[in-house]
Design a protein around this motif. Structure first.
Motif, mmCIF file in Angstrom:
data_model
loop_
_atom_site.group_PDB
_atom_site.id
_atom_site.type_symbol
_atom_site.label_atom_id
_atom_site.label_comp_id
_atom_site.label_asym_id
_atom_site.label_seq_id
_atom_site.Cartn_x
_atom_site.Cartn_y
_atom_site.Cartn_z
ATOM 1 N N THR A 10 0.872 -1.170 0.000
ATOM 2 C CA THR A 10 0.000 0.000 0.000
ATOM 3 C C THR A 10 0.918 1.231 0.000
ATOM 4 O O THR A 10 2.126 1.115 0.215
ATOM 5 C CB THR A 10 -0.897 0.029 1.251
ATOM 6 O OG1 THR A 10 -0.054 0.146 2.398
ATOM 7 C CG2 THR A 10 -1.765 -1.216 1.348
ATOM 8 N N TYR A 74 4.166 -7.278 7.719
ATOM 9 C CA TYR A 74 2.739 -7.591 7.603
ATOM 10 C C TYR A 74 1.964 -7.067 8.813
ATOM 11 O O TYR A 74 0.851 -6.565 8.675
ATOM 12 C CB TYR A 74 2.515 -9.104 7.449
ATOM 13 C CG TYR A 74 1.055 -9.411 7.257
ATOM 14 C CD1 TYR A 74 0.435 -9.163 6.041
ATOM 15 C CD2 TYR A 74 0.273 -9.877 8.306
ATOM 16 C CE1 TYR A 74 -0.915 -9.395 5.865
ATOM 17 C CE2 TYR A 74 -1.069 -10.112 8.136
ATOM 18 C CZ TYR A 74 -1.670 -9.871 6.920
ATOM 19 O OH TYR A 74 -3.005 -10.094 6.760
ATOM 20 N N HIS A 77 0.169 -3.731 8.845
ATOM 21 C CA HIS A 77 -1.069 -3.572 8.055
ATOM 22 C C HIS A 77 -0.878 -2.654 6.848
ATOM 23 O O HIS A 77 -1.746 -1.845 6.534
ATOM 24 C CB HIS A 77 -2.214 -3.054 8.929
ATOM 25 C CG HIS A 77 -2.459 -3.899 10.124
ATOM 26 N ND1 HIS A 77 -3.015 -5.152 10.051
ATOM 27 C CD2 HIS A 77 -2.187 -3.688 11.435
ATOM 28 C CE1 HIS A 77 -3.094 -5.669 11.266
ATOM 29 N NE2 HIS A 77 -2.595 -4.810 12.121
ATOM 30 N N ARG A 80 -1.044 -6.236 1.299
ATOM 31 C CA ARG A 80 -1.989 -7.334 1.072
ATOM 32 C C ARG A 80 -1.193 -8.486 0.480
ATOM 33 O O ARG A 80 -0.083 -8.287 -0.013
ATOM 34 C CB ARG A 80 -3.075 -6.900 0.088
ATOM 35 C CG ARG A 80 -3.949 -5.753 0.590
ATOM 36 C CD ARG A 80 -4.896 -5.239 -0.491
ATOM 37 N NE ARG A 80 -4.218 -4.718 -1.686
ATOM 38 C CZ ARG A 80 -3.688 -3.513 -1.796
ATOM 39 N NH1 ARG A 80 -3.762 -2.672 -0.795
ATOM 40 N NH2 ARG A 80 -3.103 -3.118 -2.912
#
Length: 97
Positions: A10, A74, A77, A80
């Protein structure tokens, strides 16, 4: 069993990489027997990271998911993932990468 995971970063992941890189690399080192291949993905050499790819040698899909969830990157957050079973063509042939 062999699984592979592709992570998609992201926009927040660049800051996460900068902050957590030592912990992430220590994690990969600790689990090297189960994650023998891992590395960042880029559109071109030297470009910005867009994600990562890992190859697992694990006993089950559940173990692969457990390892993904233990990774400091991971846990932030900021990525993905897609996890797939990987059947290597010519499994009898050993490949050094």
């Amino acid at each position: 069993m062999r699984y592979m995971v592709v992570f998609d970063d992201t926009p927040e992941m660049a800051a996460v990489r900068q902050r957590l890189e030592p912990e992430h690399l220590a994690f990969l080192e600790r689990y090297r027997s189960e994650i023998p291949m891992a590395g960042g993905l880029r559109k071109e050499p030297g470009g910005a990271y867009t994600g990562a790819l890992w190859v697992f040698e694990v006993s089950s899909r559940e173990r692969a998911v457990e390892l993904i969830q233990l990774d400091p990157y991971y846990q932030a957050h900021a990525r993905r993932y897609r996890l797939e079973f990987w059947g290597k063509a010519f499994p009898e042939v050993s490949v050094l990468m």
